[in-house]
Enzyme design. Sequence first.
Site, short mmCIF file in Angstrom:
data_model
loop_
_atom_site.label_atom_id
_atom_site.label_comp_id
_atom_site.label_asym_id
_atom_site.label_seq_id
_atom_site.Cartn_x
_atom_site.Cartn_y
_atom_site.Cartn_z
N GLU A 1 -1.33 -5.29 8.37
CA GLU A 1 -0.70 -4.72 9.57
C GLU A 1 -1.38 -5.01 11.02
O GLU A 1 -2.41 -4.90 11.07
CB GLU A 1 -0.39 -3.07 9.20
CG GLU A 1 0.29 -2.87 8.00
CD GLU A 1 0.67 -1.23 7.87
OE1 GLU A 1 0.26 -0.79 8.77
OE2 GLU A 1 0.95 -1.01 6.65
N ASP B 1 -1.22 -6.35 -0.31
CA ASP B 1 -1.10 -5.62 0.54
C ASP B 1 -2.49 -5.24 1.01
O ASP B 1 -3.11 -4.50 0.43
CB ASP B 1 -0.42 -4.36 0.76
CG ASP B 1 0.46 -3.99 2.16
OD1 ASP B 1 0.19 -4.75 3.12
OD2 ASP B 1 1.13 -3.05 2.03
N ASP C 1 0.73 -1.00 0.07
CA ASP C 1 0.06 0.01 0.03
C ASP C 1 0.82 1.35 0.09
O ASP C 1 0.40 2.37 -0.30
CB ASP C 1 -0.90 -0.11 1.06
CG ASP C 1 -0.27 0.15 2.53
OD1 ASP C 1 1.00 0.01 2.67
OD2 ASP C 1 -1.02 0.24 3.66
N SER C 2 2.30 1.07 0.11
CA SER C 2 2.99 2.08 -0.28
C SER C 2 3.29 2.82 -1.57
O SER C 2 3.56 3.94 -2.01
CB SER C 2 4.64 1.50 0.06
OG SER C 2 4.79 0.51 -0.84
N GLU D 1 9.08 -4.26 10.75
CA GLU D 1 9.36 -2.79 10.25
C GLU D 1 9.91 -1.65 11.37
O GLU D 1 9.08 -1.68 12.26
CB GLU D 1 8.33 -2.21 9.38
CG GLU D 1 8.70 -0.79 8.90
CD GLU D 1 7.85 -0.31 7.79
OE1 GLU D 1 6.72 -0.98 7.32
OE2 GLU D 1 8.00 1.05 7.30
O1 KIV Z 1 3.68 -1.00 1.83
C1 KIV Z 1 4.69 -1.68 1.93
O2 KIV Z 1 5.51 -1.39 0.85
C2 KIV Z 1 5.19 -2.42 2.90
C3 KIV Z 1 6.59 -2.71 2.90
C4 KIV Z 1 7.38 -1.38 3.27
C5 KIV Z 1 6.86 -3.72 3.78
O3 KIV Z 1 4.32 -2.67 3.72
#
Ligand code: KIV
Length: 275
Positions: A126, A94, A55-56, A193
């Site tokens: 998460e 994610d 979700d980044s 993280e």
């Molecule tokens: O959303 C993401 O890119 C992540 C990674 C940083 C583990 O959760």
Amino acid sequence: MSTVTAESTREHRITLPVLARRKRRGQKISMLTAYDYTFACIFDTAGIDVLLVGDSLGNVVQGRDTTLPVTLDEVVYHTRLVSRAVRRALLVADLPFGSYQVSPEEAVRSAVRCLKEGGAHAVKLEGGTAVASAIERIVAAEIPVMGHVGLTPQAIHRMGGHRVQGRTAKSRARVLADARAVEAAGAFAVVLEGMPADLAAEITDALSVPTIGIGAGSHCDGQVLVMHDLLGLGDWTPSFVKQYAHLGALASQAARSFAEEVASGKFPDEEHSYR
Ligand code: KIV
């Protein structure tokens, strides 16, 4: 310490049993984010074990300050693009903020979409003890779940920013309890993280499933980076990131050269014109 090289560990397909075996044998796991077909092809062919449609994407693709506005539709869409490229890697989608917190039933529905419409092999979410029941239900639906504890960007407002977690005794106990809860709920791996390296090492030794670190030191069973950080495409780099290329500077130079050659009439020349 393992002496196995990347070449000699080249398995045909990366599956959950392969990752579990890697942990038992002390062979490290590599994971990168990917959001589109082109980069997914490059990373899969390069031998990256796990591709994460993170979700980044809210930050690096959409230009937002946080990951909170990212929708499930957007994650499913980007997962579909990446899935067309994947031949070897395990593909993890994610679950975005709001798609699994309200109820375990909704969490299962969201995870099902990631596999059915996106082509993912697994989902990541998460949180720790608070999301254990959601993890249990998703796993019961035969969908593998990767956990994510420590600095969890979807909890940015609780944490007061992107802050390293586990620096006080209380916070340390919370992160450890979260990691244990995620494993007990059935997760096949856990992202650690933004935490001190010694805490990540303690968790890695305590869990039987692989840990994948980001800003969590070298003792984790694997490492993950956001592709824009790895490739030098972002406008800032966190201190834990190692840039393996500077593609942002290269792309900028290429665009400048193009603009100059268009302005001067140098491009297109004979060679780049049809006859
Ligand atoms: O959303 C993401 O890119 C992540 C990674 C940083 C583990 O959760």
